[in-house]
Design an enzyme around this catalytic site. Structure first.
Site, PDB file in Angstrom:
ATOM      1  N   HIS A 309    -116.336  53.568  62.712  1.00 59.16           N
ATOM      2  CA  HIS A 309    -117.320  54.556  62.240  1.00 59.16           C
ATOM      3  C   HIS A 309    -117.262  55.770  63.150  1.00 59.16           C
ATOM      4  O   HIS A 309    -117.073  55.651  64.356  1.00 59.16           O
ATOM      5  CB  HIS A 309    -118.738  53.958  62.280  1.00 59.16           C
ATOM      6  CG  HIS A 309    -119.709  54.700  61.437  1.00 59.16           C
ATOM      7  ND1 HIS A 309    -120.350  55.823  61.885  1.00 59.16           N
ATOM      8  CD2 HIS A 309    -120.098  54.514  60.159  1.00 59.16           C
ATOM      9  CE1 HIS A 309    -121.140  56.283  60.923  1.00 59.16           C
ATOM     10  NE2 HIS A 309    -120.994  55.506  59.866  1.00 59.16           N
ATOM     11  N   ASP A 369    -120.099  48.927  55.109  1.00 52.33           N
ATOM     12  CA  ASP A 369    -119.318  48.488  53.937  1.00 52.33           C
ATOM     13  C   ASP A 369    -118.718  47.108  54.090  1.00 52.33           C
ATOM     14  O   ASP A 369    -118.198  46.551  53.124  1.00 52.33           O
ATOM     15  CB  ASP A 369    -118.193  49.497  53.692  1.00 52.33           C
ATOM     16  CG  ASP A 369    -118.764  50.846  53.291  1.00 52.33           C
ATOM     17  OD1 ASP A 369    -118.572  51.814  54.041  1.00 52.33           O
ATOM     18  OD2 ASP A 369    -119.453  50.901  52.266  1.00 52.33           O
TER      19      ASP A 369
HETATM   20  C1  SDX Z   1    -119.035  55.212  55.647  1.00 56.23           C
HETATM   21  O1  SDX Z   1    -120.260  59.107  58.404  1.00 56.23           O
HETATM   22  C2  SDX Z   1    -121.056  58.199  57.892  1.00 56.23           C
HETATM   23  O2  SDX Z   1    -122.188  58.028  58.260  1.00 56.23           O
HETATM   24  C3  SDX Z   1    -120.425  57.373  56.763  1.00 56.23           C
HETATM   25  C4  SDX Z   1    -121.241  56.208  56.271  1.00 56.23           C
HETATM   26  C5  SDX Z   1    -122.492  56.661  55.541  1.00 56.23           C
HETATM   27  O3  SDX Z   1    -123.429  55.856  55.469  1.00 56.23           O
HETATM   28  O4  SDX Z   1    -122.459  57.773  54.947  1.00 56.23           O
HETATM   29  O5  SDX Z   1    -121.605  55.365  57.366  1.00 56.23           O
HETATM   30  C6  SDX Z   1    -120.448  55.375  55.252  1.00 56.23           C
HETATM   31  O6  SDX Z   1    -118.227  56.007  55.253  1.00 56.23           O
HETATM   32  C7  SDX Z   1    -118.644  54.089  56.563  1.00 56.23           C
HETATM   33  C8  SDX Z   1    -117.133  54.087  56.905  1.00 56.23           C
HETATM   34  C9  SDX Z   1    -116.373  53.455  55.745  1.00 56.23           C
HETATM   35  N1  SDX Z   1    -114.935  53.597  55.935  1.00 56.23           N
HETATM   36  C10 SDX Z   1    -114.160  52.577  56.298  1.00 56.23           C
HETATM   37  O7  SDX Z   1    -114.589  51.466  56.577  1.00 56.23           O
HETATM   38  C11 SDX Z   1    -112.664  52.887  56.302  1.00 56.23           C
HETATM   39  C12 SDX Z   1    -112.029  52.308  57.573  1.00 56.23           C
HETATM   40  N2  SDX Z   1    -112.530  53.032  58.710  1.00 56.23           N
HETATM   41  C13 SDX Z   1    -111.803  54.179  59.157  1.00 56.23           C
HETATM   42  O8  SDX Z   1    -110.925  54.801  58.319  1.00 56.23           O
HETATM   43  C14 SDX Z   1    -112.452  54.977  60.263  1.00 56.23           C
HETATM   44  O9  SDX Z   1    -112.989  54.092  61.151  1.00 56.23           O
HETATM   45  C15 SDX Z   1    -113.487  56.004  59.867  1.00 56.23           C
HETATM   46  C16 SDX Z   1    -112.963  56.949  58.856  1.00 56.23           C
HETATM   47  C17 SDX Z   1    -114.697  55.323  59.328  1.00 56.23           C
HETATM   48  C18 SDX Z   1    -113.900  56.780  61.123  1.00 56.23           C
HETATM   49  O10 SDX Z   1    -112.776  57.401  61.562  1.00 56.23           O
HETATM   50  P1  SDX Z   1    -112.846  58.406  62.827  1.00 56.23           P
HETATM   51  O11 SDX Z   1    -114.167  58.444  63.469  1.00 56.23           O
HETATM   52  O12 SDX Z   1    -112.247  59.688  62.402  1.00 56.23           O
HETATM   53  O13 SDX Z   1    -111.983  57.643  63.856  1.00 56.23           O
HETATM   54  P2  SDX Z   1    -110.461  57.878  64.039  1.00 56.23           P
HETATM   55  O14 SDX Z   1    -109.797  57.881  62.716  1.00 56.23           O
HETATM   56  O15 SDX Z   1    -110.280  59.067  64.923  1.00 56.23           O
HETATM   57  O16 SDX Z   1    -110.058  56.525  64.801  1.00 56.23           O
HETATM   58  C19 SDX Z   1    -110.120  56.438  66.232  1.00 56.23           C
HETATM   59  C20 SDX Z   1    -109.079  55.357  66.565  1.00 56.23           C
HETATM   60  C21 SDX Z   1    -107.704  55.686  65.976  1.00 56.23           C
HETATM   61  O17 SDX Z   1    -106.749  55.045  66.774  1.00 56.23           O
HETATM   62  P3  SDX Z   1    -106.045  55.917  67.986  1.00 56.23           P
HETATM   63  O18 SDX Z   1    -105.502  57.166  67.339  1.00 56.23           O
HETATM   64  O19 SDX Z   1    -107.143  56.171  68.982  1.00 56.23           O
HETATM   65  O20 SDX Z   1    -104.942  54.982  68.504  1.00 56.23           O
HETATM   66  O21 SDX Z   1    -109.486  54.122  65.946  1.00 56.23           O
HETATM   67  C22 SDX Z   1    -108.501  53.735  64.996  1.00 56.23           C
HETATM   68  C23 SDX Z   1    -107.732  54.970  64.643  1.00 56.23           C
HETATM   69  O22 SDX Z   1    -106.422  54.653  64.184  1.00 56.23           O
HETATM   70  N3  SDX Z   1    -109.244  53.203  63.841  1.00 56.23           N
HETATM   71  C24 SDX Z   1    -108.892  52.113  63.176  1.00 56.23           C
HETATM   72  C25 SDX Z   1    -109.880  51.937  62.192  1.00 56.23           C
HETATM   73  N4  SDX Z   1    -110.771  52.930  62.287  1.00 56.23           N
HETATM   74  C26 SDX Z   1    -110.376  53.706  63.311  1.00 56.23           C
HETATM   75  N5  SDX Z   1    -107.839  51.265  63.303  1.00 56.23           N
HETATM   76  C27 SDX Z   1    -107.801  50.241  62.417  1.00 56.23           C
HETATM   77  N6  SDX Z   1    -108.713  50.006  61.457  1.00 56.23           N
HETATM   78  C28 SDX Z   1    -109.770  50.842  61.313  1.00 56.23           C
HETATM   79  N7  SDX Z   1    -110.664  50.626  60.357  1.00 56.23           N
END
Ligand code: SDX
Length: 439
Positions: A309, A369
């Site tokens: 998140h 989720d």
């Molecule tokens: C919602 O914003 C809100 O409030 C949203 C929400 C709401 O109520 O409106 O809470 C609802 O959208 C919840 C999130 C639902 N999405 C998912 O579950 C999809 C999977 N999650 C990700 O795609 C991700 O975690 C996000 C999009 C939710 C957040 O991404 P960020 O904050 O932009 O984090 P990032 O992509 O910069 O990740 C930081 C690191 C990265 O690795 P490094 O580059 O540091 O090596 O964490 C890794 C990412 O690759 N990472 C994950 C991961 N999420 C982040 N690695 C594996 N699996 C994951 N799910």
């Protein structure tokens, strides 16, 4: 009176500026960047707005480090335990918990507005029968603006409150009818003797040939799911609604923009993606570690859906609530056999990931989720309706944030800037002088 400042110095010009540090009622202090350009001619770069506050708000407070969520100051744990979704709608929109009389009036007004104009049926019939319900919802909600012209002055608070009630009222009907049309079923109308959530389940599952009574356990479970999804500060879809609304676009078009943004798998589409991921894990029988390793592999686009998140670097408080609810619902439903397996996979995946350094270092925890989909499946909600349910619940958050912005006399059209890294000035060349471009 500002008590704290930060000083920014442009070493190239030698000029400095003092930027006020704004103190919130809760949360981190925030630097007012507006003098940065006025005094130094500089802009700020923050792709994805990871450290940028786009607005002030009194509606929802998140504490990502400690995993806290409050609507108008009330902790989400207390609201899911004591409140109803329609009461939470009143709280988010009006800023205080209603008296009994206020709640009765608000609930009656919403029920009264839950019908759609009969002509709107033709919008549904214009879609292919296998259309994704989100495609239907985003189209029909935008089309609502064709039916409500008589209060276009959205600077009038009465008109804003009326459009809020219309949208809150009509979303369950639009959501249920999207499902009914996509499944070749006749439309069911809302009933005045049903609560908000009972009416939605009635419109989803009642048939002319079947006297469907909404199961109290399912009604309560869906109330909790919807309260947990009602608002969440300036997430992607809420920011979309604010940006669309900032041009003074009508509220129906602005909410339709929010629905479109929510649809993405990185945002509201994640609940559907979590179940598809768990079903693949169930069907392939591959060890859970295989998926955890894929999620860590930078060469693999696979991510653990429902994990991570932007704000919560601790357990999403909503995920905790929905995990407990998931247990209760799956335990009590004999059809939970199919879904009990998904729940067991989800728990195994959570346990494995939370022990893994990759997830621990990046503070990746289950989000809202991760468990919501199993609850919806157990209630009988089909997979392609999950994000529709999320949009139905989040509509009150979107329209409350829109109302707050439009009620601010100082609000202006949103217009971010950019870091331009494209071609410098160059003159037009006649086609016979051109060389093939480097790919
Ligand atoms: C919602 O914003 C809100 O409030 C949203 C929400 C709401 O109520 O409106 O809470 C609802 O959208 C919840 C999130 C639902 N999405 C998912 O579950 C999809 C999977 N999650 C990700 O795609 C991700 O975690 C996000 C999009 C939710 C957040 O991404 P960020 O904050 O932009 O984090 P990032 O992509 O910069 O990740 C930081 C690191 C990265 O690795 P490094 O580059 O540091 O090596 O964490 C890794 C990412 O690759 N990472 C994950 C991961 N999420 C982040 N690695 C594996 N699996 C994951 N799910």
């Amino acid at each position: 009176m500002a008590t704290n400042f930060v000083t920014v110095t442009d070493h190239k010009s030698g000029k400095s500026v003092e930027l006020e540090v704004m103190e919130p009622t809760q949360g981190s202090p925030i630097i007012d960047l507006r003098a940065l350009h006025r005094e130094l001619g500089l802009y700020a770069y923050d792709p994805g707005f990871t450290v940028t506050a786009s607005c002030w708000s009194e509606i929802t407070y998140l504490d990502g480090e400690n995993g806290l969520l409050q609507y108008r100051g009330y902790p989400i744990e207390q609201l899911v335990e004591h409140s109803s979704f329609i009461e939470t709608c009143f709280l988010l929109l009006c800023g205080h918990l209603p008296t009994a009389a206020e709640l009765e009036l608000f609930s009656a007004e919403v029920t009264r507005e839950s019908l759609l104009q009969e002509e709107m049926k033709r919008f549904f019939e214009g879609f292919r029968s296998n259309a994704h319900p989100m495609a239907i919802m985003v189209g029909v909600v935008g089309a609502l603006s064709a039916f409500y012209h008589d209060f276009q002055d959205i600077r009038d608070p009465k008109n804003r409150k009326l459009s809020a009630k219309l949208l809150i009222a009509k979303m369950p009907t639009i959501a249920a009818w999207s499902y009914r049309y996509a499944n070749g079923l006749p439309f069911e109308y809302p009933r005045s003797d049903y609560s908000y959530v009972e009416n939605f389940l009635h419109m989803m599952f009642s048939l002319p040939t079947v006297d469907y009574k909404p199961e109290p356990l399912f009604v309560r479970a869906l109330e909790v799911v919807m309260i947990a999804h009602a608002d969440h500060e300036q997430n992607a879809s809420t920011s979309t609604v604010r940006l669309a609304g900032s041009s003074e676009a009508n509220p129906f078009a602005s909410i339709a923009a929010g629905i479109a943004s929510l649809w993405g798998p990185a945002h509201g589409g994640a609940n559907e993606a979590v179940i598809r991921m768990l079903m693949e894990m169930r069907d392939t029988g591959k060890p859970m570690q295989h998926y955890v390793d894929r999620a860590k592999d930078k060469k693999d686009r696979f991510r653990l859906m429902g994990f991570g998140h932007r704000i919560y670097k601790n357990y999403d408080p909503r995920a905790k609530i929905l995990r407990d609810l998931c247990y209760q619902v799956v335990e009590k439903c004999e059809m939970g056999g199919e879904n009990r397996k998904l729940l067991e996979l989800a728990l195994e995946l959570e346990t494995l990931a939370l022990k893994d350094d990759y997830f621990k270092q990046r503070k990746l925890y289950p989000n809202v989720d991760f468990y919501s989909g199993i609850i919806l499946l157990t209630i009988g909600i089909p997979l392609n309706m999950f994000t529709v349910i999320f949009a139905m619940a989040r509509t009150v958050g979107w329209i409350s944030q829109w109302n707050e912005m439009m009620g601010d006399a100082n609000s202006k059209i949103g217009r971010p800037r950019q870091l331009y890294v494209g071609a410098k000035h160059r003159d037009y060349q006649p086609v016979w002088q051109r060389e093939p471009a480097d790919e």
